[in-house]
Design an enzyme around this catalytic site. Structure first.
Site, PDB file in Angstrom:
ATOM      1  N   CYS A 154     -16.969  -8.736   7.389  1.00 56.89           N
ATOM      2  CA  CYS A 154     -18.209  -9.152   8.048  1.00 56.89           C
ATOM      3  C   CYS A 154     -18.047 -10.549   8.635  1.00 56.89           C
ATOM      4  O   CYS A 154     -17.187 -11.316   8.225  1.00 56.89           O
ATOM      5  CB  CYS A 154     -19.337  -9.188   7.047  1.00 56.89           C
ATOM      6  SG  CYS A 154     -19.527  -7.673   6.133  1.00 56.89           S
ATOM      7  N   ARG A 190     -13.006  -9.004  14.029  1.00 58.39           N
ATOM      8  CA  ARG A 190     -12.892  -8.717  12.595  1.00 58.39           C
ATOM      9  C   ARG A 190     -13.278  -7.282  12.266  1.00 58.39           C
ATOM     10  O   ARG A 190     -13.041  -6.821  11.153  1.00 58.39           O
ATOM     11  CB  ARG A 190     -13.805  -9.663  11.793  1.00 58.39           C
ATOM     12  CG  ARG A 190     -13.381 -11.106  11.864  1.00 58.39           C
ATOM     13  CD  ARG A 190     -14.505 -12.024  11.447  1.00 58.39           C
ATOM     14  NE  ARG A 190     -14.753 -12.047  10.020  1.00 58.39           N
ATOM     15  CZ  ARG A 190     -14.402 -13.042   9.210  1.00 58.39           C
ATOM     16  NH1 ARG A 190     -13.765 -14.085   9.700  1.00 58.39           N
ATOM     17  NH2 ARG A 190     -14.687 -13.013   7.940  1.00 58.39           N
ATOM     18  N   TRP A 242     -19.650  -5.161   8.260  1.00 55.32           N
ATOM     19  CA  TRP A 242     -18.706  -4.063   8.105  1.00 55.32           C
ATOM     20  C   TRP A 242     -19.063  -3.437   6.777  1.00 55.32           C
ATOM     21  O   TRP A 242     -18.870  -4.031   5.719  1.00 55.32           O
ATOM     22  CB  TRP A 242     -17.272  -4.576   8.106  1.00 55.32           C
ATOM     23  CG  TRP A 242     -16.298  -3.485   8.397  1.00 55.32           C
ATOM     24  CD1 TRP A 242     -16.026  -2.947   9.623  1.00 55.32           C
ATOM     25  CD2 TRP A 242     -15.496  -2.770   7.469  1.00 55.32           C
ATOM     26  NE1 TRP A 242     -15.105  -1.942   9.502  1.00 55.32           N
ATOM     27  CE2 TRP A 242     -14.756  -1.804   8.199  1.00 55.32           C
ATOM     28  CE3 TRP A 242     -15.323  -2.821   6.086  1.00 55.32           C
ATOM     29  CZ2 TRP A 242     -13.870  -0.920   7.607  1.00 55.32           C
ATOM     30  CZ3 TRP A 242     -14.430  -1.943   5.490  1.00 55.32           C
ATOM     31  CH2 TRP A 242     -13.713  -1.007   6.255  1.00 55.32           C
ATOM     32  N   GLY A 282     -19.075 -10.448   1.493  1.00 55.79           N
ATOM     33  CA  GLY A 282     -18.552 -10.357   0.131  1.00 55.79           C
ATOM     34  C   GLY A 282     -19.177  -9.192  -0.608  1.00 55.79           C
ATOM     35  O   GLY A 282     -19.827  -8.336  -0.012  1.00 55.79           O
ATOM     36  N   GLU A 318       7.689   3.567  12.251  1.00 56.23           N
ATOM     37  CA  GLU A 318       6.495   3.345  13.070  1.00 56.23           C
ATOM     38  C   GLU A 318       6.610   2.116  13.956  1.00 56.23           C
ATOM     39  O   GLU A 318       6.254   2.162  15.120  1.00 56.23           O
ATOM     40  CB  GLU A 318       5.266   3.149  12.158  1.00 56.23           C
ATOM     41  CG  GLU A 318       4.703   4.411  11.577  1.00 56.23           C
ATOM     42  CD  GLU A 318       3.498   4.117  10.687  1.00 56.23           C
ATOM     43  OE1 GLU A 318       2.479   4.775  10.851  1.00 56.23           O
ATOM     44  OE2 GLU A 318       3.584   3.225   9.810  1.00 56.23           O
ATOM     45  N   LYS A 351      -4.311   4.458  15.863  1.00 49.04           N
ATOM     46  CA  LYS A 351      -4.823   4.027  14.559  1.00 49.04           C
ATOM     47  C   LYS A 351      -5.551   5.176  13.874  1.00 49.04           C
ATOM     48  O   LYS A 351      -5.478   5.347  12.664  1.00 49.04           O
ATOM     49  CB  LYS A 351      -5.774   2.831  14.769  1.00 49.04           C
ATOM     50  CG  LYS A 351      -6.350   2.254  13.494  1.00 49.04           C
ATOM     51  CD  LYS A 351      -5.295   1.464  12.749  1.00 49.04           C
ATOM     52  CE  LYS A 351      -5.692   1.107  11.338  1.00 49.04           C
ATOM     53  NZ  LYS A 351      -4.521   0.974  10.457  1.00 49.04           N
TER      54      LYS A 351
HETATM   55  C1  G6P Z   1      -2.394   7.630  11.947  1.00 47.58           C
HETATM   56  C2  G6P Z   1      -2.177   6.164  11.622  1.00 47.58           C
HETATM   57  C3  G6P Z   1      -1.577   6.020  10.226  1.00 47.58           C
HETATM   58  C4  G6P Z   1      -2.456   6.689   9.203  1.00 47.58           C
HETATM   59  C5  G6P Z   1      -2.745   8.150   9.562  1.00 47.58           C
HETATM   60  C6  G6P Z   1      -3.845   8.728   8.705  1.00 47.58           C
HETATM   61  O1  G6P Z   1      -1.179   8.285  12.040  1.00 47.58           O
HETATM   62  O2  G6P Z   1      -1.313   5.593  12.590  1.00 47.58           O
HETATM   63  O3  G6P Z   1      -1.433   4.654   9.914  1.00 47.58           O
HETATM   64  O4  G6P Z   1      -1.837   6.640   7.943  1.00 47.58           O
HETATM   65  O5  G6P Z   1      -3.202   8.243  10.920  1.00 47.58           O
HETATM   66  O6  G6P Z   1      -5.030   8.037   8.978  1.00 47.58           O
HETATM   67  P1  G6P Z   1      -6.240   7.921   8.011  1.00 47.58           P
HETATM   68  O7  G6P Z   1      -7.249   7.085   8.747  1.00 47.58           O
HETATM   69  O8  G6P Z   1      -6.737   9.327   7.784  1.00 47.58           O
HETATM   70  O9  G6P Z   1      -5.768   7.299   6.751  1.00 47.58           O
END
Ligand code: G6P
Length: 612
Positions: free
Chosen positions: A2, A27, A74, A101, A492, A607
């Protein structure tokens, strides 16, 4: 995590606060809100979603306030809704508060306040703080800042807060314990921030509050004091030399490195208020209602993708060893399309950082249709998997920006360790062993700090092996999934081909690859598998492979066999994987940087994979 921004001065506060929130967007957040001293009272506007949505609402209101505060949330406790967004206000709207927090004892405090007739409007832990402060202010004849100070003495957990009271329109009170807070000093005006990014556009003179300190700001000046005893603190004003980009990354060159370093705190946050050292167990509120079914289940499935799947594999070893429950671990993409044996006696645990991975979500839906109880282990509060599972445990690792998962992984394994500990204690794990594990977990933050402060040997391995095109990672037992995760991190982000194997499997294939050009990373703690893995190291050595040994004690035998030795602290064998993965994250990071790769956004990777 946050974000906090505050302003007290003579300019219109709204644009300054909104600009500050935008600076804090990096953030990660899911809702935003603002509170202003306006027209004799406090006006609060908050919205789920982006700062832009909040800004649009504010454009239609001609606020003129020159004092106020704002927040990006968040979610950790309660979904990202308008209501759960900060600021929170007390019953009559005369006190408002923003908080970063986690309040560990919020349930106890909430119960006490409810008994006094105070009504809560949100699902957050933070709301308890505003009621606690306003209740004290009203009943104890204290000044407002003193009410804040006394109230905070009752709080267990982490906080960075800013509080306003309608009777003090020329005042902001802020305090810090475990969650950073910076005061910016301008010309007759003051700024507050959870980091310096919302301040840096206005002034470069800042004071970093220390844990246990609070500041009372008025247009006449500021006073910093200790929360514990009200003693005045002589502040040190620092000149900010960082650029905004440097502040965002916490002075780290990449988010991934920052997130690797965050782990000294995030692992602690994951356990906050959950670990019970005395009873040698853990209390996991989010699965409480489903406990009878969980405790009676005849088998568990764990399903996930990528790094989360590796966490799941560690979870299997832990749950089977500590709790004696049979556990199957399945890639979600396989689980969803094959015939699985599920019924009402089955618990299906879905692990996902994002809570949005398409295959994992589909696996949850399938498991529900077939009558299993579903449990989510997610980082993003209110995400699809968190919503659709019957119960769940949040990992509280904070937003992860680097595509390669690091702090989310250690948080997932920490959650699984707590779950296995809790289930173990319910089944046959002794109190003494439960206490040993809980005690070791309690030290994880300090041990992580030690590993991070001794990264030179890891950097050296990277420098001297940066041209290798293949790496092999070997571990046994709980450290086999660590080997898999180490290899995945390397693939990766550095695009070096890497494979993880159970060490003994080396003989069944990978040994054919070993020559002088092949670095082999061994995860070799001195546990019951040590002698076995030592033989594997010898086998690699005799074929002239380069041996990189990660261990908890550099003994003379390892000195003889290791081309490189990386030592990390000794801990209980069941939680060793949480520590062991950290040097491997760093190794992948350094290699990727040396090879000029885009560490935070590696090619072809996303991601969150929300398509099949
Ligand atoms: C993608 C990301 C990984 C992650 C995987 C599962 O491949 O690049 O870093 O481990 O998805 O994602 P999740 O959000 O389900 O943990």
């Amino acid at each position: 995590m946050c974000g906090i921004v505050g302003y007290l001065g003579n300019k219109p506060a709204t644009p300054i606060l909104i600009q500050g929130l935008k600076r804090l967007e990096y953030r990660g957040y899911d809702s935003a809100g603002i509170a202003l001293y306006e027209a004799g009272g406090i006006q609060v506007v908050k919205r789920s979603g982006k700062v832009r949505a909040l800004e649009e609402v504010l454009q239609s209101q001609a606020f003129t306030a020159t004092v106020g505060m704002a927040h990006t949330r968040w979610a950790t406790h309660g979904a990202p809704t308008d209501e759960n967004a900060h600021p929170h206000v007390n019953g009559d709207g005369t006190t408002a508060l923003i908080h970063n927090g986690i309040v560990e004892n919020y349930q106890v405090l909430k119960h006490q306040l409810q008994k006094k007739g105070i009504t809560f409007r949100t699902e957050t832990d933070s709301e308890v703080l505003v009621h606690l402060i306003s209740d004290l202010f009203r009943s104890e004849q204290l000044s407002f800042s003193e009410a804040v100070r006394i109230a905070l003495q009752k709080v267990i957990g982490a906080y960075g807060i800013v509080v306003m009271n309608a009777s003090q329109p020329d005042q902001l009170v802020a305090a810090r314990m475990g969650s950073p807070l910076v005061l910016g000093i301008g010309e007759g005006e003051y700024y507050l921030g959870s980091d310096a990014s919302p301040i840096v556009d206005h002034t470069r003179n800042v004071i970093y509050l220390d844990d246990g300190e609070m500041v009372v700001l008025t247009s006449d000046g500021y006073e910093i004091k200790k929360i514990a005893d009200n003693q005045a603190v002589v502040p040190t004003v620092t000149e900010l030399t960082w650029s905004v980009e440097e502040i965002e990354k916490g002075h780290f060159p990449h988010f991934m490195l920052k997130e690797i370093h965050d782990q000294q705190q995030t692992i602690v946050d994951t356990m906050r208020g959950r670990l019970d050292l005395e009873a040698g167990t853990a209390h996991l509120g989010g699965i409480q209602d489903c406990l009878p079914r969980i405790e009676q289940a005849s088998r568990f499935y764990i399903t996930a993708c990528g790094t989360s799947w590796h966490a799941g594999l560690i979870g299997k070893y832990l749950l089977e060893e500590l709790a004696g429950i049979p556990v199957h671990v399945e890639y979600a993409s396989e689980f969803r399309y094959r015939r699985t044996i599920l019924d009402s006696d089955t618990v299906v645990i879905a692990i996902s950082q994002s809570g949005e991975t398409a295959d994992t979500l589909a696996a949850v839906r399938k498991a529900k249709e077939e009558g299993a109880l579903t449990m989510g282990i997610c980082n993003v509060v209110g995400s699809s998997i968190a919503r659709e599972t019957h119960c769940g445990i949040y990992t509280h690792a904070g937003p992860e920006i680097g595509v390669a998962s690091t702090k989310a992984f250690t948080a997932q394994v920490t959650v699984l360790s707590m779950l296995a500990l809790m289930m173990g204690r319910h089944n046959h794990l002794s109190l003494a062993e439960g206490r040993r594990i809980a005690g070791a977990m309690q030290s994880l933050g300090d041990m992580t700090r030690k590993i991070l402060s001794n990264s030179d040997p890891i950097e050296q391995v990277a420098r001297e092996n940066a041209l290798a095109e293949h790496f092999l990672y070997l571990g046994r037992g709980l450290n086999f999934p660590v080997a898999l995760e180490g290899a995945l991190k390397l693939k990766e982000i550095s695009y070096i081909h890497a494979e993880g194997y159970p060490a003994a499997e080396m003989k069944h294939g990978p040994i054919a690859l070993i020559d002088v050009k092949m670095p082999v990373v061994f995860i070799a703690p001195h546990d019951s598998t040590y002698e076995k893995i030592l033989s594997n190291i010898q086998e690699v050595k005799s074929r002239k492979g380069r041996t990189i040994i990660l261990t908890d004690r550099i003994t003379s035998d390892l000195k003889e066999l290791g081309d490189y030795l990386i030592e990390i602290p000794t801990t209980h064998r069941n939680i060793f994987p949480i520590l062991a993965v950290i040097p491997l994250q760093l190794l992948a990071y350094y290699l990727a940087v040396l090879r000029g790769c885009n560490v935070d956004q590696p090619r072809n990777l996303a991601k969150s994979v929300t398509v099949e």
